[in-house]
Design a protein around this motif. Structure first.
Motif, PDB file in Angstrom:
ATOM      1  N   UNK A   1      20.840 112.629  61.675  1.00 37.94           N
ATOM      2  CA  UNK A   1      20.695 111.611  62.732  1.00 37.94           C
ATOM      3  C   UNK A   1      21.205 110.251  62.272  1.00 37.94           C
ATOM      4  N   UNK A   2      22.095 109.671  63.060  1.00 39.52           N
ATOM      5  CA  UNK A   2      22.533 108.298  62.834  1.00 39.52           C
ATOM      6  C   UNK A   2      21.389 107.358  63.219  1.00 39.52           C
ATOM      7  N   UNK A   3      21.083 106.382  62.379  1.00 40.13           N
ATOM      8  CA  UNK A   3      19.997 105.440  62.707  1.00 40.13           C
ATOM      9  C   UNK A   3      20.337 104.631  63.944  1.00 40.13           C
ATOM     10  N   UNK A   4      21.575 104.154  64.051  1.00 44.01           N
ATOM     11  CA  UNK A   4      21.979 103.314  65.181  1.00 44.01           C
ATOM     12  C   UNK A   4      22.719 104.154  66.215  1.00 44.01           C
ATOM     13  N   UNK A   5      22.131 104.226  67.414  1.00 39.19           N
ATOM     14  CA  UNK A   5      22.719 105.033  68.473  1.00 39.19           C
ATOM     15  C   UNK A   5      22.647 104.286  69.797  1.00 39.19           C
ATOM     16  N   UNK A   6      23.390 104.759  70.829  1.00 37.07           N
ATOM     17  CA  UNK A   6      23.338 104.105  72.137  1.00 37.07           C
ATOM     18  C   UNK A   6      21.926 104.142  72.713  1.00 37.07           C
ATOM     19  N   UNK A   7      21.574 103.206  73.619  1.00 36.13           N
ATOM     20  CA  UNK A   7      22.474 102.211  74.219  1.00 36.13           C
ATOM     21  C   UNK A   7      22.557 100.884  73.470  1.00 36.13           C
ATOM     22  N   UNK A   8      21.579 100.540  72.632  1.00 32.95           N
ATOM     23  CA  UNK A   8      21.581  99.221  71.999  1.00 32.95           C
ATOM     24  C   UNK A   8      22.192  99.226  70.604  1.00 32.95           C
ATOM     25  N   UNK A   9      22.373 100.391  70.033  1.00 30.65           N
ATOM     26  CA  UNK A   9      22.935 100.528  68.684  1.00 30.65           C
ATOM     27  C   UNK A   9      22.114  99.740  67.660  1.00 30.65           C
ATOM     28  N   UNK A  10      20.787  99.831  67.811  1.00 28.57           N
ATOM     29  CA  UNK A  10      19.897  99.214  66.821  1.00 28.57           C
ATOM     30  C   UNK A  10      19.232 100.322  66.010  1.00 28.57           C
ATOM     31  N   UNK A  11      18.102 100.873  66.537  1.00 28.09           N
ATOM     32  CA  UNK A  11      17.377 101.858  65.734  1.00 28.09           C
ATOM     33  C   UNK A  11      16.897 103.040  66.575  1.00 28.09           C
ATOM     34  N   UNK A  12      17.676 103.361  67.607  1.00 29.10           N
ATOM     35  CA  UNK A  12      17.284 104.482  68.470  1.00 29.10           C
ATOM     36  C   UNK A  12      17.198 105.797  67.702  1.00 29.10           C
ATOM     37  N   UNK A  13      18.109 106.002  66.775  1.00 37.19           N
ATOM     38  CA  UNK A  13      18.110 107.249  66.020  1.00 37.19           C
ATOM     39  C   UNK A  13      16.848 107.410  65.195  1.00 37.19           C
ATOM     40  N   UNK A  14      16.438 106.334  64.506  1.00 33.41           N
ATOM     41  CA  UNK A  14      15.210 106.397  63.709  1.00 33.41           C
ATOM     42  C   UNK A  14      13.998 106.616  64.598  1.00 33.41           C
ATOM     43  N   UNK A  15      13.988 105.962  65.763  1.00 32.17           N
ATOM     44  CA  UNK A  15      12.845 106.091  66.675  1.00 32.17           C
ATOM     45  C   UNK A  15      12.708 107.519  67.190  1.00 32.17           C
ATOM     46  N   UNK A  16      13.814 108.123  67.596  1.00 34.14           N
ATOM     47  CA  UNK A  16      13.728 109.487  68.117  1.00 34.14           C
ATOM     48  C   UNK A  16      13.416 110.467  66.993  1.00 34.14           C
ATOM     49  N   UNK A  17      13.843 110.163  65.772  1.00 32.20           N
ATOM     50  CA  UNK A  17      13.502 111.024  64.635  1.00 32.20           C
ATOM     51  C   UNK A  17      11.994 111.060  64.420  1.00 32.20           C
ATOM     52  N   UNK A  18      11.340 109.910  64.556  1.00 27.91           N
ATOM     53  CA  UNK A  18       9.883 109.864  64.431  1.00 27.91           C
ATOM     54  C   UNK A  18       9.238 110.728  65.520  1.00 27.91           C
ATOM     55  N   UNK A  19       9.715 110.593  66.745  1.00 26.94           N
ATOM     56  CA  UNK A  19       9.161 111.366  67.861  1.00 26.94           C
ATOM     57  C   UNK A  19       9.356 112.868  67.643  1.00 26.94           C
ATOM     58  N   UNK A  20      10.536 113.241  67.191  1.00 23.15           N
ATOM     59  CA  UNK A  20      10.815 114.666  66.984  1.00 23.15           C
ATOM     60  C   UNK A  20       9.965 115.240  65.854  1.00 23.15           C
ATOM     61  N   UNK A  21       9.732 114.462  64.794  1.00 21.74           N
ATOM     62  CA  UNK A  21       8.888 114.965  63.718  1.00 21.74           C
ATOM     63  C   UNK A  21       7.451 115.152  64.175  1.00 21.74           C
ATOM     64  N   UNK A  22       7.002 114.301  65.103  1.00 22.84           N
ATOM     65  CA  UNK A  22       5.656 114.462  65.665  1.00 22.84           C
ATOM     66  C   UNK A  22       5.565 115.765  66.454  1.00 22.84           C
ATOM     67  N   UNK A  23       6.601 116.072  67.200  1.00 26.23           N
ATOM     68  CA  UNK A  23       6.593 117.262  68.055  1.00 26.23           C
ATOM     69  C   UNK A  23       6.922 118.530  67.294  1.00 26.23           C
ATOM     70  N   UNK A  24       7.766 118.414  66.261  1.00 26.61           N
ATOM     71  CA  UNK A  24       8.208 119.583  65.495  1.00 26.61           C
ATOM     72  C   UNK A  24       7.990 119.306  64.006  1.00 26.61           C
ATOM     73  N   UNK A  25       6.768 119.515  63.504  1.00 25.30           N
ATOM     74  CA  UNK A  25       6.452 119.172  62.106  1.00 25.30           C
ATOM     75  C   UNK A  25       7.332 119.869  61.074  1.00 25.30           C
ATOM     76  N   UNK A  26       7.880 121.027  61.419  1.00 27.52           N
ATOM     77  CA  UNK A  26       8.717 121.744  60.470  1.00 27.52           C
ATOM     78  C   UNK A  26      10.159 121.292  60.449  1.00 27.52           C
TER      79      UNK A  26
END
Length: 222
Positions: A51-76
């Motif tokens: 996962x790229x840390x900076x992704x659309x639409x703002x190109x700030x930290x969307x990638x890191x944010x969604x990675x946190x969400x996905x790890x919560x939903x899929x611990x493995x």
């Protein structure tokens, strides 16, 4: 191993997919933004998401944010974050919440096939991998009251290599010392950082986390 790749750059996505495919890794899906990454993980249940840390639409930290969400939903799910620059506060957040199956490499590093494959294998096996440049940055920005500051120069070297996901044997080979010497340095690191007796693999992650916590404590929002 099955992976999904999320990056807004089509060139990087396709290049990584081709590189990994040539060495026998299954690339299940490619994604250009966070929503597409979420859909790809839901559909394919990969072993690792790159996962790229900076992704659309703002190109700030969307990638890191969604990675946190996905790890919560899929611990493995393993997560390998990619970034063009060092952004350790986000790596610290992910590592503190989900220290296992996590990695963070600078994008310049992914052109080194051995480094990339080693990182993916370590993450898929439950380990942690940090880019050497990130680790060097952490070691240079220690607070005077940070316990990491109490480590000797050689202990810093050992902690840096631990953060890169290297085994005791690999650390010994790199530093040209015996494995017993490495074990002694690691024991000293654990003691100086106040890490109580637990399985060594867990304490290795906590030692790396101690370095990241120190960096995050020095961070001030702009």
């Amino acid at each position: 191993m099955r992976v999904v790749i999320a990056d807004d750059s089509a060139l990087l996505r396709e290049g990584l997919a081709r590189l990994l495919g040539e060495v026998g890794i299954t690339v299940s899906a490619l994604a250009a933004d966070a929503s597409a990454l979420t859909a790809a993980v839901e559909a394919h249940q990969p072993d690792v998401a790159v996962v790229d840390i900076r992704m659309p639409p703002t190109f700030t930290h969307e990638g890191a944010a969604v990675a946190v969400e996905l790890r919560e939903r899929y611990p493995g799910l393993g997560v390998l974050l990619l970034s063009q620059a060092i952004e350790t506060q986000f790596a610290a957040h992910l590592l503190e919440k989900h220290p296992e199956r996590f990695g963070y490499l600078l994008k310049d590093r992914v052109i080194d096939v051995a480094t990339l494959l080693g990182a993916l294998a370590t993450i898929a096996a439950g380990g942690t991998v940090l880019d050497p440049d990130v680790v060097r940055h952490l070691m240079r920005t220690r607070s005077r009251h940070d316990p990491v500051q109490s480590l000797s120069e050689r202990e810093h070297d050992v902690l840096s290599l631990m953060a890169q996901g290297r085994s005791n044997v690999a650390i010994a080979e790199r530093l040209v010392v015996s494995t017993k010497t490495v074990e002694s340095h690691i024991a000293n690191i654990f003691t100086k950082l106040g890490l109580q007796e637990t399985p060594d693999d867990h304490r290795r992650v906590l030692a790396v986390l101690a370095a990241l916590r120190g960096e995050r404590s020095n961070y001030r929002a702009p």
